[in-house]
Design a protein around this motif. Structure first.
Motif, PDB file in Angstrom:
ATOM      1  N   THR A 216      -2.674  -3.426   0.225  1.00 37.49           N
ATOM      2  CA  THR A 216      -1.570  -2.711  -0.426  1.00 37.49           C
ATOM      3  C   THR A 216      -1.990  -1.317  -0.868  1.00 37.49           C
ATOM      4  O   THR A 216      -1.277  -0.339  -0.636  1.00 37.49           O
ATOM      5  CB  THR A 216      -1.078  -3.518  -1.641  1.00 37.49           C
ATOM      6  N   SER A 217      -3.147  -1.215  -1.522  1.00 34.50           N
ATOM      7  CA  SER A 217      -3.595   0.103  -1.982  1.00 34.50           C
ATOM      8  C   SER A 217      -3.880   1.037  -0.818  1.00 34.50           C
ATOM      9  O   SER A 217      -3.669   2.246  -0.924  1.00 34.50           O
ATOM     10  CB  SER A 217      -4.843  -0.052  -2.860  1.00 34.50           C
ATOM     11  N   ALA A 218      -4.331   0.494   0.318  1.00 36.17           N
ATOM     12  CA  ALA A 218      -4.583   1.339   1.486  1.00 36.17           C
ATOM     13  C   ALA A 218      -3.294   1.928   2.042  1.00 36.17           C
ATOM     14  O   ALA A 218      -3.285   3.059   2.548  1.00 36.17           O
ATOM     15  CB  ALA A 218      -5.306   0.541   2.568  1.00 36.17           C
ATOM     16  N   THR A 219      -2.177   1.185   1.934  1.00 38.88           N
ATOM     17  CA  THR A 219      -0.908   1.719   2.439  1.00 38.88           C
ATOM     18  C   THR A 219      -0.452   2.940   1.651  1.00 38.88           C
ATOM     19  O   THR A 219       0.305   3.770   2.163  1.00 38.88           O
ATOM     20  CB  THR A 219       0.193   0.647   2.375  1.00 38.88           C
ATOM     21  N   ALA A 220      -0.902   3.070   0.394  1.00 42.17           N
ATOM     22  CA  ALA A 220      -0.513   4.222  -0.425  1.00 42.17           C
ATOM     23  C   ALA A 220      -1.259   5.486  -0.024  1.00 42.17           C
ATOM     24  O   ALA A 220      -0.879   6.581  -0.448  1.00 42.17           O
ATOM     25  CB  ALA A 220      -0.766   3.930  -1.907  1.00 42.17           C
ATOM     26  N   PHE A 221      -2.291   5.370   0.781  1.00 39.28           N
ATOM     27  CA  PHE A 221      -3.101   6.520   1.171  1.00 39.28           C
ATOM     28  C   PHE A 221      -2.925   6.857   2.642  1.00 39.28           C
ATOM     29  O   PHE A 221      -3.788   7.470   3.257  1.00 39.28           O
ATOM     30  CB  PHE A 221      -4.583   6.243   0.872  1.00 39.28           C
ATOM     31  N   SER A 222      -1.797   6.462   3.207  1.00 40.92           N
ATOM     32  CA  SER A 222      -1.512   6.766   4.603  1.00 40.92           C
ATOM     33  C   SER A 222      -0.013   6.714   4.818  1.00 40.92           C
ATOM     34  O   SER A 222       0.701   5.982   4.133  1.00 40.92           O
ATOM     35  CB  SER A 222      -2.213   5.758   5.524  1.00 40.92           C
ATOM     36  N   SER A 223       0.459   7.499   5.771  1.00 41.07           N
ATOM     37  CA  SER A 223       1.889   7.506   6.086  1.00 41.07           C
ATOM     38  C   SER A 223       2.248   6.533   7.198  1.00 41.07           C
ATOM     39  O   SER A 223       3.405   6.139   7.317  1.00 41.07           O
ATOM     40  CB  SER A 223       2.327   8.917   6.500  1.00 41.07           C
ATOM     41  N   GLN A 224       1.278   6.108   8.006  1.00 43.87           N
ATOM     42  CA  GLN A 224       1.579   5.271   9.158  1.00 43.87           C
ATOM     43  C   GLN A 224       1.936   3.844   8.775  1.00 43.87           C
ATOM     44  O   GLN A 224       2.556   3.127   9.561  1.00 43.87           O
ATOM     45  CB  GLN A 224       0.390   5.268  10.126  1.00 43.87           C
ATOM     46  N   PHE A 225       1.546   3.406   7.569  1.00 41.88           N
ATOM     47  CA  PHE A 225       1.828   2.036   7.140  1.00 41.88           C
ATOM     48  C   PHE A 225       2.930   1.986   6.084  1.00 41.88           C
ATOM     49  O   PHE A 225       3.071   0.975   5.388  1.00 41.88           O
ATOM     50  CB  PHE A 225       0.559   1.398   6.577  1.00 41.88           C
ATOM     51  N   SER A 226       3.695   3.038   5.945  1.00 42.35           N
ATOM     52  CA  SER A 226       4.736   3.064   4.915  1.00 42.35           C
ATOM     53  C   SER A 226       5.858   2.081   5.203  1.00 42.35           C
ATOM     54  O   SER A 226       6.613   1.722   4.305  1.00 42.35           O
ATOM     55  CB  SER A 226       5.306   4.484   4.780  1.00 42.35           C
ATOM     56  N   GLY A 227       5.985   1.616   6.457  1.00 48.78           N
ATOM     57  CA  GLY A 227       7.079   0.722   6.815  1.00 48.78           C
ATOM     58  C   GLY A 227       7.043  -0.605   6.092  1.00 48.78           C
ATOM     59  O   GLY A 227       8.086  -1.167   5.775  1.00 48.78           O
ATOM     60  N   PHE A 228       5.856  -1.138   5.832  1.00 49.70           N
ATOM     61  CA  PHE A 228       5.772  -2.425   5.138  1.00 49.70           C
ATOM     62  C   PHE A 228       5.028  -2.296   3.818  1.00 49.70           C
ATOM     63  O   PHE A 228       4.482  -3.272   3.300  1.00 49.70           O
ATOM     64  CB  PHE A 228       5.106  -3.487   6.017  1.00 49.70           C
ATOM     65  N   GLN A 229       5.017  -1.096   3.245  1.00 53.53           N
ATOM     66  CA  GLN A 229       4.328  -0.857   1.981  1.00 53.53           C
ATOM     67  C   GLN A 229       4.936  -1.674   0.843  1.00 53.53           C
ATOM     68  O   GLN A 229       4.219  -2.352   0.094  1.00 53.53           O
ATOM     69  CB  GLN A 229       4.369   0.635   1.671  1.00 53.53           C
ATOM     70  N   GLU A 230       6.254  -1.623   0.715  1.00 55.81           N
ATOM     71  CA  GLU A 230       6.921  -2.330  -0.379  1.00 55.81           C
ATOM     72  C   GLU A 230       6.786  -3.841  -0.240  1.00 55.81           C
ATOM     73  O   GLU A 230       6.589  -4.553  -1.229  1.00 55.81           O
ATOM     74  CB  GLU A 230       8.406  -1.932  -0.421  1.00 55.81           C
ATOM     75  N   THR A 231       6.880  -4.337   1.005  1.00 56.73           N
ATOM     76  CA  THR A 231       6.755  -5.773   1.217  1.00 56.73           C
ATOM     77  C   THR A 231       5.356  -6.256   0.875  1.00 56.73           C
ATOM     78  O   THR A 231       5.179  -7.298   0.242  1.00 56.73           O
ATOM     79  CB  THR A 231       7.089  -6.117   2.681  1.00 56.73           C
ATOM     80  N   MET A 232       4.345  -5.493   1.273  1.00 55.28           N
ATOM     81  CA  MET A 232       2.964  -5.862   0.966  1.00 55.28           C
ATOM     82  C   MET A 232       2.718  -5.846  -0.548  1.00 55.28           C
ATOM     83  O   MET A 232       2.056  -6.736  -1.098  1.00 55.28           O
ATOM     84  CB  MET A 232       2.013  -4.903   1.667  1.00 55.28           C
ATOM     85  N   TYR A 233       3.279  -4.847  -1.227  1.00 58.91           N
ATOM     86  CA  TYR A 233       3.124  -4.771  -2.691  1.00 58.91           C
ATOM     87  C   TYR A 233       3.807  -5.953  -3.373  1.00 58.91           C
ATOM     88  O   TYR A 233       3.243  -6.571  -4.289  1.00 58.91           O
ATOM     89  CB  TYR A 233       3.708  -3.455  -3.194  1.00 58.91           C
ATOM     90  N   ALA A 234       5.031  -6.276  -2.930  1.00 57.26           N
ATOM     91  CA  ALA A 234       5.751  -7.407  -3.535  1.00 57.26           C
ATOM     92  C   ALA A 234       4.991  -8.705  -3.330  1.00 57.26           C
ATOM     93  O   ALA A 234       4.908  -9.543  -4.236  1.00 57.26           O
ATOM     94  CB  ALA A 234       7.156  -7.506  -2.938  1.00 57.26           C
TER      95      ALA A 234
END
Length: 570
Positions: A216-234
């Motif tokens: 989850t924290s890695a998705t916050a430091f990249s734009s390519q994984f923004s598609g499932f950022q919220e789902t991973m955080y939840a």
């Protein structure tokens, strides 16, 4: 011709032997050709139930779905809670209901879900009177809810989402974590982490939570994984909440649990909102106190000592110091009291990062020894940040003590000596930084850049405190001197923020917007105070630095919500 001239199969039923061997039966009677050639008896079961749904069942299902959605919509409008339960609004109805509503496969240990513990459809039981849909689980008459049976962290309700993350993407996220997150939150030993991550069958629930927190924290430091950022955080928050509530032993807490909460707290500050990050930070502080991470290196009584891996102890030290810095960042930003008291800390400072990753853990000094020492020597970037943020917190306490003393007496006690002591300690730390991390190597490490910015922010903070003396007609020479130093420190922060663009804002420390905000407010106040004394060129220099600070916050807000928070305060 566009259609078939003859039917695909002969009328009648295929024999049992052809069905068993998955052959096309010619359906001749009393014996088909395949059975005749094999010289075996041909048996036909003419009572077999036809495959596929019954005639009219698809239409009935569609009608029930429409009726259910209508009743749910009516009930939600009456309640006024604004929440929506999405069953079929995003995808058309298919004939196979189980294919339309796949269950998320979040189980990283690849264990099957327990057959007797179905995953609930919603976070809690529906209100009385609302229907329960049997469409998703046709074999279950009534769906169990979380209130009836609390699921383990391996389970998650479908409302979280079912985004599929391939193994290659997970490996990419881990690499991204160690490239961009680890430099500013250096709490994990890389070889040790890969060992327990590769042993998925023996991974504990706390380690599962930490793994998801890393993704989850890695998705916050990249734009390519923004598609499932919220789902991973939840999903990660759900796992952590369940781990907090479903622990078998109330006296047991694992360090991976605290580390996962730290990563999620930093994620929330940068990607959700300030309030949520602040509340999660409180949970981090309590877990740190629960594990007594502030007392790792105190002398143990005889017979109480036990051998522990030096790398594990160093991970605990680093976990504590990250939480300690987080506490100071929030307190300095809000002027709030600190939770982790410096006076009771008996944990050594972290060792150099290169030694930590190689498994060599030399003993470092305690914080109190370093604060009183004038020795010029290299410290780990995290240790430098700890020392400097401690000076900031002492400046905050200095201001609060001055306020109380002024309230109860006309003459603050020992204000000047305390202020000079903080100023001298800050000057020594800046000299130590410049001696061990010169400007040539600053741009290579985001934690060192941030440490420089924290040091300059401490200068600005001391300037603010001295300015409060001007209301009492104290020594104006000292006030003007600190105003000049505060102006210089604000310019240095603006310059470092500009240099950070070459390193990339994805690698910037989560709380870097706080230092830039202090720089911008100092520059704006300098323009206000000296607007009658500044020449045109000097005013242009100040305005340019102010523009650089604001521009840096505007660029940072696309990757860090804290920048947007501080922009609103300007």
């Amino acid at each position: 011709m566009y259609g078939r001239a003859e039917p695909r199969q002969q009328p009648g039923y295929a024999c049992e032997e052809c069905r068993k061997k998955k052959l096309r039966c010619d359906r001749q009677r009393p014996q088909c050709g395949a059975c005749a050639n094999a010289q075996i008896q041909c048996e036909v079961n003419d009572r077999r139930v036809p495959r596929g749904p019954k005639k009219g069942s698809i239409g009935a299902l569609r009608s029930r779905i429409v009726a259910l959605e209508r009743r749910l919509s009516t009930s939600q409008n009456e309640d006024g809670d604004g929440q929506e339960l999405s069953l079929t609004s995003e995808s058309p109805v298919k004939e196979n209901a189980s294919a339309q509503f796949p269950l998320p496969d979040w189980d990283i240990t690849q264990h099957e879900h327990p057959s007797g513990n179905s995953i609930p459809l919603a976070w809690g039981p529906p209100p009385d009177g609302l229907p329960r849909s049997p469409l998703l689980f046709p074999d279950v008459s009534v769906l169990p809810t979380i209130a009836a049976s609390y699921p383990s962290p391996k389970q998650s309700p479908p409302s979280i989402g079912d985004v599929y993350v391939p193994d290659l993407a997970k490996a990419d996220l881990i690499q991204l974590y160690f490239d961009r997150v680890q430099p500013i939150i250096p709490i994990l030993n890389k070889p040790k982490t890969f060992r327990w991550m590769n042993d998925s069958h023996n991974m504990s629930e706390a380690q599962q939570c930490l793994q998801y927190a890393m993704w989850t924290s890695a998705t916050a430091f990249s734009s390519q994984f923004s598609g499932f950022q919220e789902t991973m955080y939840a999903k990660t928050r759900f796992m952590l909440d369940q781990l907090d509530l479903s622990g078998n032993d109330a006296l047991v807490c694992h360090i991976e649990h605290v580390q996962a909460w730290i990563l999620i707290t930093f994620y929330e500050f940068s990607r959700t909102n300030y309030r949520r990050g602040w509340l999660s930070a409180g949970r981090v502080f309590r877990l740190v106190q629960f594990l007594r991470l502030y007392d790792l290196d105190s002398p143990k009584p005889l017979g109480a000592e036990h051998e522990e891996d030096p790398i594990s102890i160093e991970e605990k030290r680093r976990t504590f110091w990250i939480a300690y810095c987080l506490d100071r960042f929030i307190s300095v930003s809000e002027g709030a009291p600190m939770t982790l008291s410096e006076e009771v800390v008996y944990t050594r400072l972290p060792c150099l990062d290169i030694d930590f990753q190689r498994g060599l853990v030399p003993q470092e000094c305690f914080l109190a020894e370093t604060m009183s020492s004038a020795e010029i020597r290299p410290y780990a970037p995290l240790a430098e940040c700890v020392i400097l943020v401690t000076i900031c917190s002492r400046a905050l306490s200095h201001k609060q003590i001055y306020t109380i003393e002024t309230l109860y007496s006309n003459i603050p006690l020992d204000f000047a000596s305390r202020h000079d002591w903080l100023d001298g300690m800050l000057t020594r730390r800046l000299n130590n930084l410049q001696a061990n991390y010169p400007s040539i190597t600053v741009a290579e490490n985001p934690m060192i850049i941030f440490s420089y910015m924290v040091a300059h922010a401490a200068v600005i903070y001391l300037c603010r405190i001295v300015e409060s003396l001007s209301r009492n007609d104290q020594n104006q020479t000292v006030v003007w001197e600190f105003q000049e130093r505060g102006f210089w420190a604000a310019q240095e922060i603006a310059r470092l923020a500009k240099e950070h663009e070459h390193l990339g804002y994805f690698k910037a420390h989560t709380f870097m917007p706080l230092t830039i905000y202090l720089s911008a407010t100092r520059l704006a106040k300098h323009l206000e105070i000296r607007k009658g004394d500044l020449e045109t060129n000097q005013a242009r220099v100040v305005e340019n630095s102010l523009h650089i600070s604001i521009d840096a916050l505007q660029k940072l807000q696309s990757v860090n919500n804290l920048a947007n928070y501080y922009l609103q305060l300007l």
